[in-house]
Scaffold this motif. Sequence first.
Motif, PDB file in Angstrom:
ATOM      1  N   GLY A 138     -27.326 -39.722 -50.197  1.00  0.00           N
ATOM      2  CA  GLY A 138     -27.952 -41.026 -50.381  1.00  0.00           C
ATOM      3  C   GLY A 138     -26.920 -42.028 -50.853  1.00  0.00           C
ATOM      4  O   GLY A 138     -25.723 -41.892 -50.578  1.00  0.00           O
ATOM      5  N   ARG A 139     -27.390 -43.015 -51.559  1.00  0.00           N
ATOM      6  CA  ARG A 139     -26.500 -44.056 -52.063  1.00  0.00           C
ATOM      7  C   ARG A 139     -26.974 -44.498 -53.440  1.00  0.00           C
ATOM      8  O   ARG A 139     -28.169 -44.536 -53.702  1.00  0.00           O
ATOM      9  CB  ARG A 139     -26.531 -45.271 -51.132  1.00  0.00           C
ATOM     10  N   TRP A 140     -26.011 -44.826 -54.305  1.00  0.00           N
ATOM     11  CA  TRP A 140     -26.315 -45.552 -55.541  1.00  0.00           C
ATOM     12  C   TRP A 140     -26.257 -46.995 -55.108  1.00  0.00           C
ATOM     13  O   TRP A 140     -25.193 -47.593 -54.940  1.00  0.00           O
ATOM     14  CB  TRP A 140     -25.303 -45.228 -56.636  1.00  0.00           C
ATOM     15  N   LEU A 141     -27.438 -47.557 -54.855  1.00  0.00           N
ATOM     16  CA  LEU A 141     -27.566 -48.864 -54.242  1.00  0.00           C
ATOM     17  C   LEU A 141     -28.297 -49.789 -55.193  1.00  0.00           C
ATOM     18  O   LEU A 141     -29.485 -49.593 -55.464  1.00  0.00           O
ATOM     19  CB  LEU A 141     -28.318 -48.712 -52.916  1.00  0.00           C
ATOM     20  N   THR A 142     -27.564 -50.759 -55.755  1.00  0.00           N
ATOM     21  CA  THR A 142     -28.186 -51.687 -56.689  1.00  0.00           C
ATOM     22  C   THR A 142     -28.014 -53.114 -56.199  1.00  0.00           C
ATOM     23  O   THR A 142     -27.030 -53.464 -55.550  1.00  0.00           O
ATOM     24  CB  THR A 142     -27.604 -51.558 -58.115  1.00  0.00           C
ATOM     25  N   LEU A 143     -29.008 -53.920 -56.530  1.00  0.00           N
ATOM     26  CA  LEU A 143     -29.031 -55.327 -56.144  1.00  0.00           C
ATOM     27  C   LEU A 143     -29.193 -56.184 -57.388  1.00  0.00           C
ATOM     28  O   LEU A 143     -29.730 -55.726 -58.398  1.00  0.00           O
ATOM     29  CB  LEU A 143     -30.208 -55.596 -55.199  1.00  0.00           C
ATOM     30  N   VAL A 144     -28.759 -57.425 -57.269  1.00  0.00           N
ATOM     31  CA  VAL A 144     -28.946 -58.396 -58.344  1.00  0.00           C
ATOM     32  C   VAL A 144     -29.427 -59.716 -57.748  1.00  0.00           C
ATOM     33  O   VAL A 144     -29.261 -59.970 -56.556  1.00  0.00           O
ATOM     34  CB  VAL A 144     -27.644 -58.636 -59.154  1.00  0.00           C
ATOM     35  N   SER A 145     -29.966 -60.535 -58.608  1.00  0.00           N
ATOM     36  CA  SER A 145     -30.364 -61.876 -58.211  1.00  0.00           C
ATOM     37  C   SER A 145     -29.124 -62.764 -58.134  1.00  0.00           C
ATOM     38  O   SER A 145     -28.258 -62.690 -59.003  1.00  0.00           O
ATOM     39  CB  SER A 145     -31.327 -62.447 -59.256  1.00  0.00           C
ATOM     40  N   PRO A 146     -29.030 -63.628 -57.121  1.00  0.00           N
ATOM     41  CA  PRO A 146     -27.916 -64.570 -57.077  1.00  0.00           C
ATOM     42  C   PRO A 146     -27.893 -65.505 -58.288  1.00  0.00           C
ATOM     43  O   PRO A 146     -26.839 -65.997 -58.673  1.00  0.00           O
ATOM     44  CB  PRO A 146     -28.144 -65.375 -55.794  1.00  0.00           C
ATOM     45  N   GLN A 147     -29.059 -65.719 -58.907  1.00  0.00           N
ATOM     46  CA  GLN A 147     -29.135 -66.562 -60.096  1.00  0.00           C
ATOM     47  C   GLN A 147     -28.670 -65.832 -61.352  1.00  0.00           C
ATOM     48  O   GLN A 147     -28.432 -66.472 -62.377  1.00  0.00           O
ATOM     49  CB  GLN A 147     -30.569 -67.081 -60.326  1.00  0.00           C
ATOM     50  N   ALA A 148     -28.548 -64.507 -61.293  1.00  0.00           N
ATOM     51  CA  ALA A 148     -28.121 -63.713 -62.458  1.00  0.00           C
ATOM     52  C   ALA A 148     -27.282 -62.524 -61.982  1.00  0.00           C
ATOM     53  O   ALA A 148     -27.683 -61.373 -62.134  1.00  0.00           O
ATOM     54  CB  ALA A 148     -29.336 -63.242 -63.257  1.00  0.00           C
ATOM     55  N   PRO A 149     -26.091 -62.781 -61.404  1.00  0.00           N
ATOM     56  CA  PRO A 149     -25.295 -61.694 -60.845  1.00  0.00           C
ATOM     57  C   PRO A 149     -24.824 -60.665 -61.865  1.00  0.00           C
ATOM     58  O   PRO A 149     -24.479 -59.546 -61.497  1.00  0.00           O
ATOM     59  CB  PRO A 149     -24.118 -62.405 -60.177  1.00  0.00           C
TER      60      PRO A 149
END
Length: 129
Positions: free
Chosen positions: A37-48
């Motif tokens: 699988g993947r360690w896949l994390t996302l963030v908000s562009p307003q709070a990178p």
Amino acid sequence: MKITHTSVFVDDQQRALLFYTGKLGFMVKHDIPVEGGRWLTLVSPQAPEGVELVLEPSDHPAVGPFKAALVEDGIPFTSFGVQDVRAEYDRLVHKGVRFVQEPTTAGPVTTAVLDDTCGNLIQIASPAG
């Protein structure tokens, strides 16, 4: 103590990545291969540098029945804050996002609920007004 990560279980990490970045507008923070699988994390562009959303594979046997029960009962798995639910609803509908609840105001909050295409209902919320 502070919250640094939160997870959403997804049926397909790649499809989730495309939806959460292409439709909702999140940005990839980490995409690291791990054991099939993947360690896949996302963030908000307003709070990178803020809280990371982990797109967690739904492989555990308990996850499928849990997610199905939430969807059947119309319960969102999580909620994302937006400045204006009605404006965000319009923007996302134009991008092809399917909502199961249109913007609804209840007291001090307005919410709408969308289908993330990966087995979850997700709520967006803003102060009413």
